[in-house]
Design an enzyme around this catalytic site. Structure first.
Site, PDB file in Angstrom:
ATOM      1  N   HIS A 198       5.000 -19.949  27.789  1.00  0.00           N
ATOM      2  CA  HIS A 198       3.689 -19.504  28.045  1.00  0.00           C
ATOM      3  C   HIS A 198       3.232 -20.155  29.237  1.00  0.00           C
ATOM      4  O   HIS A 198       2.288 -19.549  30.057  1.00  0.00           O
ATOM      5  CB  HIS A 198       2.867 -19.844  26.887  1.00  0.00           C
ATOM      6  CG  HIS A 198       3.117 -18.695  25.738  1.00  0.00           C
ATOM      7  ND1 HIS A 198       2.441 -19.070  24.425  1.00  0.00           N
ATOM      8  CD2 HIS A 198       3.914 -17.962  25.682  1.00  0.00           C
ATOM      9  CE1 HIS A 198       2.965 -18.032  23.937  1.00  0.00           C
ATOM     10  NE2 HIS A 198       3.838 -17.332  24.353  1.00  0.00           N
ATOM     11  N   CYS A 510       1.596  -4.716  24.124  1.00  0.00           N
ATOM     12  CA  CYS A 510       1.316  -6.082  24.702  1.00  0.00           C
ATOM     13  C   CYS A 510       2.436  -7.049  25.281  1.00  0.00           C
ATOM     14  O   CYS A 510       2.307  -7.756  25.964  1.00  0.00           O
ATOM     15  CB  CYS A 510       0.463  -6.676  24.060  1.00  0.00           C
ATOM     16  SG  CYS A 510       0.975  -7.502  22.566  1.00  0.00           S
TER      17      CYS A 510
HETATM   18  C1  PEP Z   1       5.706 -10.080  22.503  1.00  0.00           C
HETATM   19  O1  PEP Z   1       6.687 -10.535  21.771  1.00  0.00           O
HETATM   20  O2  PEP Z   1       6.018  -9.024  23.309  1.00  0.00           O
HETATM   21  C2  PEP Z   1       4.359 -10.433  22.686  1.00  0.00           C
HETATM   22  C3  PEP Z   1       3.439 -10.099  23.402  1.00  0.00           C
HETATM   23  O3  PEP Z   1       4.442 -12.037  22.458  1.00  0.00           O
HETATM   24  P1  PEP Z   1       4.914 -13.446  22.745  1.00  0.00           P
HETATM   25  O4  PEP Z   1       5.495 -12.918  24.111  1.00  0.00           O
HETATM   26  O5  PEP Z   1       3.737 -14.370  22.783  1.00  0.00           O
HETATM   27  O6  PEP Z   1       5.862 -13.790  21.963  1.00  0.00           O
END
Ligand code: PEP
Ligand code: MG
Length: 590
Positions: A198, A510
């Site tokens: 992140h 997303c």
């Molecule tokens: C995903 O898994 O595509 C997502 C958007 O969530 P993260 O990257 O936070 O796991």
């Protein structure tokens, strides 16, 4: 790397956020050491005391929340830990000492809490009594809780940098990033942390170049060394020659210029050449990114990750704190939808509470809603905070890593119960949407059933790909398999679109695939009409979109469905959309 750099001291890693920076290093040490002393004027004291009282109240809230969460899990004896923590937080002698440190030494509350706690633990450690030794641990924990509360919102508690600086650290949390004065951060060099961590996502979103996986960066790079960071190639040059600096100054300016051009693209609407509107929303992680919603003219927030709130503390923050936090997010643009995801902890976003379960396969274990359903009180606090913060009716609540219909039903039930409870207490419940992430293949096979219980779906391609191909998203050894164009993955996405057709539910994507030009085109081909991505990509994607004729895209699936390898799917898209891709080539963007 070229002849020009052959005599340089180059440390190689991976680029996790593109861009070039030239500057001096600053070694960022970890949380406790960051609790620095800040000299105050006597006129600052009343405000500092106010901050302290607020933080103590927040810390008390959190202790109560932790206790109620563990009520059924711990025996009475163990639950007493929280009582004694609460007693310390209410202890007038302890608090008086913090206050007098602030007043007499004219220092900030964080520092005063730290030195007071150190003083108390030192005194207790001198007394040979096991009970008091344990109280010393409580005091340390309590001090951290208060400091966390002080740090979470205090604009005045930014970690002050004297000059524009390249931050070097062993690892980087979202809290570290939030606390730094971003205008003065030229780049990040970190020892651990992958491309999808992140911190990396935020660095990209804020356009701060970053490199990671540089072995022993935090040990080998000295404070205030001259360094060049190349976030594109993933290396940094320590004490570079004049020649290297000249070369990289040109590269840096060229890249910066490209970024500045991005804003010119804001003139494009999110519509295709044949006038079909497409929803383009932003993925955000911290409140400091909120201005990007307007800067890049986005259609709202398609994913607001909330793990930042627990990233630093490794604990669940209390209801008041969460409500304040979510209110800020929801009011960033009251007219636009804001999708807030419940805590997606576990897997790559580990917290101490889950580590205690000692799982052999954390990605397949107690992650996200699995953890929250096991600790429903944690979930309830988060839901209550979200519903209370929803003053403008623009909230979309999103649940990560849903695997079964049963889970959806439980989540709905708990959400409704919390809404009822708030109403009973005299609160108001404004309209909100209830949705799930599509990240586990199982939910795709029953998506037609799931559609009955949700308002929207959001496909998290980062995880969906990981779970479809059984390939760890952060593991370099198997990264050759981690490919969004894998035919099995493409077919699975198509299957999902077919399963939910006719249910009139919002479907968006997303994951990182949404903001990749080829990934974006492929998703349009598959029928997706709503996307959420790192904000700065939105203007580029809009420009690309303005060259695409959506009505003709569907036809391509007939060819793609029979292609047997990821490489060939990718090649097909590159060939077919060569001209469209050329329109955005100048941004060095794929
Ligand atoms: C995903 O898994 O595509 C997502 C958007 O969530 P993260 O990257 O936070 O796991
Ligand atoms: Mg995910």
């Amino acid at each position: 790397m070229g002849q020009d750099l052959k005599n340089e001291d180059i440390l190689k890693g991976i680029g996790i956020s593109p861009g070039i920076a030239i500057g001096r290093s600053y070694l960022l040490h970890k949380p406790n050491e960051i609790t620095y002393a800040k000299k105050l004027g006597s006129e600052d004291i009343p405000n500092e005391l106010k901050r302290l009282y607020k933080a103590i109240e927040g810390a008390k809230d959190r202790v109560l929340a932790m206790k109620s969460d563990l009520n059924n899990k711990l025996d009475k004896e163990n639950l007493k830990i929280f009582d004694s923590q609460y007693i310390i937080l209410s202890d007038p002698i302890f608090i008086e000492e913090i206050i007098s440190n602030i007043k007499e030494r004219l220092v900030n509350a964080e520092y005063s809490v730290k030195v007071t706690a150190e003083n108390w633990t030192y005194k207790l450690s001198k007394i040979p009594n096991q009970y008091l030794v344990e109280r010393a641990t409580d005091i340390r924990d309590i001090a951290l809780l208060i400091i966390e509360e002080l740090l979470l919102f205090g604009e005045e508690n930014k970690f002050c940098l004297i000059e524009p600086t390249i931050i070097v650290s062993e690892f980087l949390t979202l809290t570290d990033i939030a606390r730094l004065e971003k205008e003065k951060v030229l780049a990040f060099v970190i020892t651990h942390g992958g491309y999808t961590s992140h911190a990396a996502i935020v660095a990209r979103s804020l356009n701060i170049p970053a490199v990671s996986m540089i072995k022993n960066a935090h040990i080998d790079i000295k404070n205030r060394s001259n360094i060049i960071v190349d976030g594109i190639r993933g290396y940094c040059i320590v004490e570079p020659s004049k020649k290297a600096v000249t070369l990289y100054t040109k590269k840096r300016d060229y890249y910066k210029n490209k970024l500045e051009q991005l804003e010119k693209l804001n003139k494009y609407d999110a519509v295709s050449i044949d006038d079909i509107p497409i929803e383009l929303q932003a993925n955000l992680e911290i409140v400091e990114e909120l201005p990007l919603i307007k800067k890049y003219n986005t259609g709202g927030i398609g994913l607001f990750r909330t793990e930042y709130l627990i990233d630093y503390s490794q604990n669940l923050p209390g209801e008041k704190l969460q409500t304040t936090y979510y209110s800020r997010v929801l009011s960033a643009d009251k007219k636009l939808p804001v999708t807030i995801r419940t805590f997606d902890v576990g897997g790559d976003k580990m917290i101490r509470r889950i580590e205690e379960y000692n799982e052999a396969n954390p990605f397949l274990g107690l992650r996200a809603i699995r953890f929250q359903l096991l600790h429903p009180n944690l979930l309830r606090v988060q839901l209550r905070s979200l519903l209370k913060a929803n003053k403008y009716g623009n909230l979309k609540i999103m649940f990560p890593m849903v695997t079964t219909i049963d889970e959806i039903k439980s989540l709905r039930k708990i959400t409704k119960e919390e809404a009822e409870e708030i109403k009973k207490e005299g609160g108001v419940i404004r309209p909100y949407k209830f949705g799930i992430m599509v990240e586990v293949p199982s939910i795709i096979f029953v998506a037609d059933k799931a559609a009955k219980y949700v308002d929207f779906f959001s496909i998290g391609t980062n995880d969906l790909l990981q779970y479809t191909l059984a390939v760890d998203r952060g593991n370099e050894q198997v990264s050759y398999l981690y490919n969004n164009f894998d035919p099995a993955f493409v077919r699975l996405l198509k299957l999902f679109m077919e399963k939910v057709e006719g249910f009139n539910k919002d479907v968006s994507v997303c994951g990182e695939m949404a903001g990749d030009s080829l990934g974006f085109i492929l998703l349009l081909i598959l029928g997706v009409r709503s996307f959420s991505m790192v904000p700065w990509k939105i203007p580029i994607i809009k420009k690309l979109l303005s060259t695409l004729k959506i009505s003709e895209l569907k036809e391509h699936y007939k060819k793609i469905k029979d292609i047997e390898t990821a490489g060939k799917v990718e090649q097909y898209l590159k060939n077919e959309f060569k001209e469209n891709l050329r329109s955005i080539k100048e941004f060095g963007f794929r």
